[in-house]
Design an enzyme around this catalytic site. Sequence first.
Site, PDB file in Angstrom:
ATOM      1  N   ALA A  66       0.835  -1.193   0.000  1.00 19.83           N
ATOM      2  CA  ALA A  66       0.000   0.000   0.000  1.00 19.83           C
ATOM      3  C   ALA A  66       0.873   1.248   0.000  1.00 19.83           C
ATOM      4  CB  ALA A  66      -0.919  -0.001   1.214  1.00 19.83           C
ATOM      5  N   GLY A 105      -0.728  -5.293   0.345  1.00 14.31           N
ATOM      6  CA  GLY A 105      -1.876  -5.145  -0.544  1.00 14.31           C
ATOM      7  C   GLY A 105      -1.635  -5.733  -1.911  1.00 14.31           C
ATOM      8  N   GLU A 108      -2.507  -9.266  -1.563  1.00 15.80           N
ATOM      9  CA  GLU A 108      -3.962  -9.368  -1.425  1.00 15.80           C
ATOM     10  C   GLU A 108      -4.657  -9.207  -2.782  1.00 15.80           C
ATOM     11  OE1 GLU A 108      -5.245  -8.017   2.966  1.00 15.80           O
ATOM     12  OE2 GLU A 108      -4.192  -6.455   1.850  1.00 15.80           O
ATOM     13  N   GLU A 128       2.341  -6.481   7.117  1.00 20.30           N
ATOM     14  CA  GLU A 128       1.635  -5.399   7.803  1.00 20.30           C
ATOM     15  C   GLU A 128       1.863  -5.382   9.310  1.00 20.30           C
ATOM     16  OE1 GLU A 128      -0.683  -5.954   3.971  1.00 20.30           O
ATOM     17  OE2 GLU A 128       0.399  -7.213   5.395  1.00 20.30           O
TER      18      GLU A 128
END
Length: 602
Positions: A66, A105, A108, A128
Amino acid sequence: MPAINEVVDLTLEDGVALITLDNPPVNALSPKLMDGMYDAFIQAIGDPEVRAILLLCAGRTFIAGADIKALGVESPKVDFFELQEKIEGAGKPVVAALHGTCLGGGLEVALTCHYRIAAPGTKLGLPEVNLGLLPGGGGTQRLPRIVGVATALDLLISGRQVDARGALAVGLVDVIADTTDLAVAAKAYALALLAEGRPVKRVSDLADRIGDADAAVFEAARDQAERLRRGEEAPRAIIRCVEAAARGDFDAGIAVERAEFQKLLDGPQSAALRYAFFAERQAAKVAGLAPDVQPRALTRVGLVGTGAIGRRLAVALLDAGVETALFDADAAALDRAGAAIDRTALILTGSLSDLAACDLVIEAVADALEAKQAILAELDHAAPGALLATSTARPEVDAIADATTRPCAVIGLHFLSSENADRVLEIVRGKVTSDEAVATALALARKLKRVGVLSGSGPGSISQRTMLVLRQQADAMIAQGVAPEAIERAATEFGFPTGLLAARTDAGTATRTLADSEILDRLLIPLINEAANILGDGIAQRGSDIDMVWVHGYGWPAWRGGPTYHADLLGLPSVIEKVQSFGFNPAPRLVEYAAAGRKLAG
């Protein structure tokens, strides 16, 4: 098909829609990138000529995570879950082509694709937890469904990465590309899926890997969390999310994940860890360094001394791929060191002249100032082209440099190392140390995977002055009758590693009882005051550098930010009141910043 926006491109080849992301330097999931991806998938899904969709990234990496700076600041037009639903819900096979790093991310996103092909050497992970967060885009729900609960818990709590081979072994990727051209291999793989009639494979629908989780798996995960991340909230929240995943209802698990993620994002621990993340990178930025200065290449580094420090540095340098020459005039000591290190690449020498070809020579022999001066004077003549470093916690870098004919080539390198924290290289700059020497020391820190922190040389360095104050306060409390065990308990409950204070055990019978909060104030408030003095004296560039010395050098819990960050949380006026209540004069920098409403951490 036209470009979607400046960071996302869409083309059609042989019935395969190629969605290419190009958001340098690491294809971070910025709002603009997410908007472009969403629009590209809408077009590709709606186009009857498209039979499969391939997600690619330009540059050196897949989506590396991210955009941390945008967390809670900017928003895309659709949230991450809507984007994922669009990808996973496509009625056509979606293949993610992974290379470089596929983290956070980015992984993901890949998990919402139906198939994953990875280039050799790709690194995958959900890190994370290192920012006090959990994967908030379905990672805690999809990962267990594809690799199993136990493996997912290990990856999520440790935050570690796996390479392509490891990912293939646990089912995280479906195939490793057998060609250097990933786009070609990925397109061929997508066409093969179509030819075989392979269906879309929604990870959120998989159930066979989560049904065998039992209480013992989660208990082992809690033990791992306590061992690796004592005091941190994120691992416990991750375990609760994976427990929800193991119950089988994907939507219910996503609801748990969203709630737990938001609590962490809004909480103090993640704020501190994100601060530490950026502070670590800020430390490498040295104010006033010539913009065109270049570090030495460090093809060969010399070490003088075969004691514990010299041997440890030799191993670290060799592990970093640096050719290393180890000197000791004592032939027996040299032989013992060679046997202990046992590396064929290590050069053993009993002649200082053999260090002449080194780019940098580090003295790691003695603590006495006179001995260090004598060694540096000899090295000055034996290796006239090398930069010279003294591996020292002592502040007298200038006095040591004055023993040479070129003090500008001399720098202090303090390798802070303890059982619990050994990631700092304190770079002690003398009054005339050259920019080249500083740049080379920072490059050395990067090679050794340490955080390089610049410190002035007097009076005292960052580590020396702050640790001295902390230990003085512990000794003062013990002298007043406070039990060493009580001081140790308060420090470890705060998050410090056991044994940091080296508190005396021969203090006699305890005669005074203090609350843990008072013990912590007596330890930390004078430390904060000294940190402010260090800033005022110009020994540290910024408060966050002092914090990095403590987080990565002494085990200050990263989820508490560091001494100056802690001061800002307490409030500088409150800190000043406590400093005065303990009989100290508040540091001028502390008073100045409090009056101006500035933060000590910077």
